[in-house]
Design a protein around this motif. Structure first.
Motif, short mmCIF file in Angstrom:
data_model
loop_
_atom_site.label_atom_id
_atom_site.label_comp_id
_atom_site.label_asym_id
_atom_site.label_seq_id
_atom_site.Cartn_x
_atom_site.Cartn_y
_atom_site.Cartn_z
N ASP A 5 -19.49 -32.42 -0.39
CA ASP A 5 -18.15 -32.87 -0.78
C ASP A 5 -17.12 -31.73 -0.78
O ASP A 5 -15.92 -31.97 -0.95
CB ASP A 5 -18.20 -33.50 -2.18
N VAL A 6 -17.56 -30.49 -0.57
CA VAL A 6 -16.66 -29.34 -0.72
C VAL A 6 -15.85 -29.08 0.56
O VAL A 6 -16.38 -29.11 1.66
CB VAL A 6 -17.49 -28.07 -1.09
N HIS A 7 -14.56 -28.83 0.38
CA HIS A 7 -13.71 -28.40 1.49
C HIS A 7 -13.51 -26.88 1.41
O HIS A 7 -13.49 -26.31 0.31
CB HIS A 7 -12.34 -29.08 1.44
N VAL A 8 -13.36 -26.24 2.59
CA VAL A 8 -13.23 -24.78 2.64
C VAL A 8 -11.96 -24.41 3.40
O VAL A 8 -11.76 -24.89 4.52
CB VAL A 8 -14.44 -24.15 3.38
N VAL A 9 -11.11 -23.58 2.79
CA VAL A 9 -10.00 -23.03 3.59
C VAL A 9 -10.36 -21.59 3.99
O VAL A 9 -10.82 -20.80 3.17
CB VAL A 9 -8.63 -23.03 2.84
N LEU A 10 -10.17 -21.32 5.28
CA LEU A 10 -10.36 -19.96 5.79
C LEU A 10 -8.97 -19.39 6.03
O LEU A 10 -8.26 -19.81 6.94
CB LEU A 10 -11.17 -19.98 7.10
N VAL A 11 -8.58 -18.45 5.17
CA VAL A 11 -7.23 -17.88 5.25
C VAL A 11 -7.34 -16.48 5.85
O VAL A 11 -8.03 -15.63 5.31
CB VAL A 11 -6.59 -17.80 3.84
N GLY A 12 -6.66 -16.26 6.96
CA GLY A 12 -6.73 -14.95 7.63
C GLY A 12 -6.78 -15.15 9.13
O GLY A 12 -7.23 -16.20 9.60
N ALA A 27 -21.03 -31.90 13.09
CA ALA A 27 -20.89 -33.16 12.33
C ALA A 27 -21.05 -32.98 10.82
O ALA A 27 -20.39 -33.66 10.03
CB ALA A 27 -21.90 -34.17 12.86
N GLU A 28 -21.92 -32.03 10.42
CA GLU A 28 -22.19 -31.89 8.97
C GLU A 28 -20.98 -31.38 8.18
O GLU A 28 -20.89 -31.58 6.97
CB GLU A 28 -23.34 -30.90 8.76
N VAL A 29 -20.09 -30.69 8.87
CA VAL A 29 -18.95 -30.11 8.13
C VAL A 29 -17.59 -30.56 8.69
O VAL A 29 -16.54 -30.18 8.15
CB VAL A 29 -19.01 -28.55 8.15
N ARG A 30 -17.62 -31.35 9.75
CA ARG A 30 -16.37 -31.70 10.45
C ARG A 30 -15.33 -32.26 9.47
O ARG A 30 -15.64 -33.08 8.61
CB ARG A 30 -16.64 -32.73 11.55
N GLY A 31 -14.10 -31.76 9.58
CA GLY A 31 -13.00 -32.24 8.73
C GLY A 31 -12.93 -31.53 7.38
O GLY A 31 -12.01 -31.76 6.60
N ARG A 32 -13.93 -30.68 7.09
CA ARG A 32 -13.93 -30.02 5.76
C ARG A 32 -13.65 -28.51 5.85
O ARG A 32 -13.57 -27.85 4.82
CB ARG A 32 -15.28 -30.24 5.06
N ILE A 33 -13.52 -27.98 7.07
CA ILE A 33 -13.23 -26.55 7.22
C ILE A 33 -11.81 -26.43 7.77
O ILE A 33 -11.50 -26.99 8.84
CB ILE A 33 -14.22 -25.87 8.22
N HIS A 34 -10.95 -25.72 7.07
CA HIS A 34 -9.53 -25.69 7.44
C HIS A 34 -9.11 -24.25 7.75
O HIS A 34 -9.22 -23.38 6.88
CB HIS A 34 -8.68 -26.26 6.30
N PHE A 35 -8.62 -24.04 8.95
CA PHE A 35 -8.18 -22.70 9.36
C PHE A 35 -6.68 -22.57 9.09
O PHE A 35 -5.88 -23.28 9.68
CB PHE A 35 -8.44 -22.49 10.86
N LEU A 36 -6.31 -21.66 8.21
CA LEU A 36 -4.89 -21.53 7.87
C LEU A 36 -4.22 -20.36 8.57
O LEU A 36 -3.00 -20.19 8.46
CB LEU A 36 -4.70 -21.40 6.36
#
Ligand code: UDP
Length: 393
Positions: free
Chosen positions: A233-240, A260-269
């Motif tokens: 359920d955890v979302h991750v933002v990668l800042v940098g 597929a296991e993480v799609r939509g939950r990793i966000h590149f900022l």
């Protein structure tokens, strides 16, 4: 304030931790320092905005193209270009009574320029000189030049100072931890920042964790993605951003984020200038470096943002976090341990608040910007003073 005038040299125009730490010092000494960069970029703009006199030395491309892993022979082709650079720095140093090298390549140029310009040299070491970060040739060159020319080495952590000594460094290394101004972190409206970030990335009320480091293999963002696989359920933002030629690593991360296991939950900022707001917006700040971190500004910043911080147990992080008291430590590269620590913090709001509170108080106490600037002033003024006394005695 003293009579020292400082020529500060840094190889990059990008904003890494060493440059952000220098920005604070140069702002503080803006009346009596000049900064010279070997390439242009946002660092130059930030120095100018801070009222610091800054110039970019053109023609350093060859020298900058040498990688940390490069051997001795392949580096020799840059000699003509290096000679020009050394001459330019030596001439500029005539206005100053001290040279201050803030990076590895700046040390090479400043050490040679200090012979021609007859100025004392301080090396501010922001790197751990071990095989996981630098080739044997690069380490040998840096150590020899420092032993030969540096009057003093400032190390950004005990781990950095120990690695310097272990690599053969004989110069006195003064440990000065980075200091971080807490004001930008306490001036944030955390609730509004959280609402805005969650709206931007569309994560609703899901738990949100953030990594706040330039994209580079040794910073270990892939470990955060791996940990997200077992925290569904955890979302991750990668800042940098990929500041130093790490585009291939970003591409790899993006492919992993499409799994597929993480799609939509990793966000590149990407690279951001609003770190205090972004840190305030997440539930946990995670630090994932798989090699020892020389210092780890982001760890202190997470604590100042009053967030629970999970960091990897190596290098400077061990000097910042007391495990279980002011944050949590996990072994570098252990995605399972990271996921378990994230779950533990998310499951216990009280423990989360306590960790954040103790981390905040510890960061305020141990990493004051004023103390860091005063300690650096002392090294600079003592080094410049000693050299002046030698010259006139
Ligand atoms: N940082 C930033 N924008 C980003 C990512 C990081 O301004 O998008 C800053 C971060 O707040 C920290 C610095 O970059 O102050 C990184 O310093 P750290 O000591 O953690 O790592 P380094 O870059 O020196 O390896």
């Amino acid at each position: 304030m003293s009579n020292s005038r400082i020529l500060i040299v840094d190889q990059t125009g990008q904003l890494g931790g060493g440059e952000l730490s220098l920005l604070d010092f140069a702002r503080h000494r803006r009346k009596d320092c000049d900064v010279l960069l070997f390439s242009d970029g946002p660092f130059r703009e930030r120095l100018e905005q801070a009222g610091v006199s800054v110039a970019v030395e053109q023609g350093a491309n060859d020298v900058l193209a040498i990688s940390r892993e490069q051997g001795l022979w392949s580096s020799l082709r840059v000699v003509p270009n290096l000679a020009n650079l050394v001459w330019a720095v030596a001439m500029k140093s005539r206005r100053s009574n001290l040279l201050y090298a803030n990076s590895q390549k700046a040390l090479v140029v400043c050490a040679l320029a200090s012979v021609i310009g007859r100025r004392p040299l301080i090396w501010h070491l922001h790197d751990i000189l071990t095989a996981s970060h630098f080739s044997a040739a690069m380490r040998a060159i840096a150590i020899r030049l420092a032993n030969w020319r540096a009057s003093c080495v400032i190390a950004n952590s005990q781990a950095t100072a120990d690695a310097f000594a272990a690599a053969g460094g004989r110069r006195r290394a003064v440990v000065i931890h980075n200091g971080i101004d807490p004001a930008p972190f306490s001036n944030v409206d955390a609730e509004a920042a959280g609402t805005e970030l969650r709206r931007q990335i569309g994560c609703g009320d899901s738990p949100l964790v953030g990594v706040f480091s330039r994209l580079a293999f040794w910073k270990g963002q892939h470990i955060a993605i791996e940990a997200a696989r077992s925290t569904p359920d955890v979302h991750v933002v990668l800042v940098g951003g990929p500041l130093f030629d790490e585009q291939a690593y970003e591409d790899k991360l993006r492919r992993e984020a499409d799994n597929a296991e993480v799609r939509g939950r990793i966000h590149f900022l990407g690279f951001r200038n609003d770190i205090p707001a972004l840190m305030s917006a997440v539930d946990i700040v995670i630090h994932t470096s798989i090699a020892p971190e020389p210092f780890g500004r982001v760890i202190v910043e997470g604590m100042l943002a009053q967030k629970p911080v999970i960091a990897t147990a190596a290098g400077g992080a061990l000097e910042i976090i007391e495990d279980g008291v002011s944050g949590l430590l996990v072994q570098p590269g252990d995605a399972g341990a990271l996921a378990a620590a994230m779950r533990a913090i998310l499951a216990s709001p009280n423990e989360r608040a306590d960790l954040a509170c103790r981390g905040y108080e510890s960061a305020l106490r141990k990493f004051s910007l004023e103390a860091c600037l005063a300690a650096t002033d002392e090294v600079v003024d003592v080094t410049a003073g000693k050299s002046a006394r030698r010259r006139f005695s």
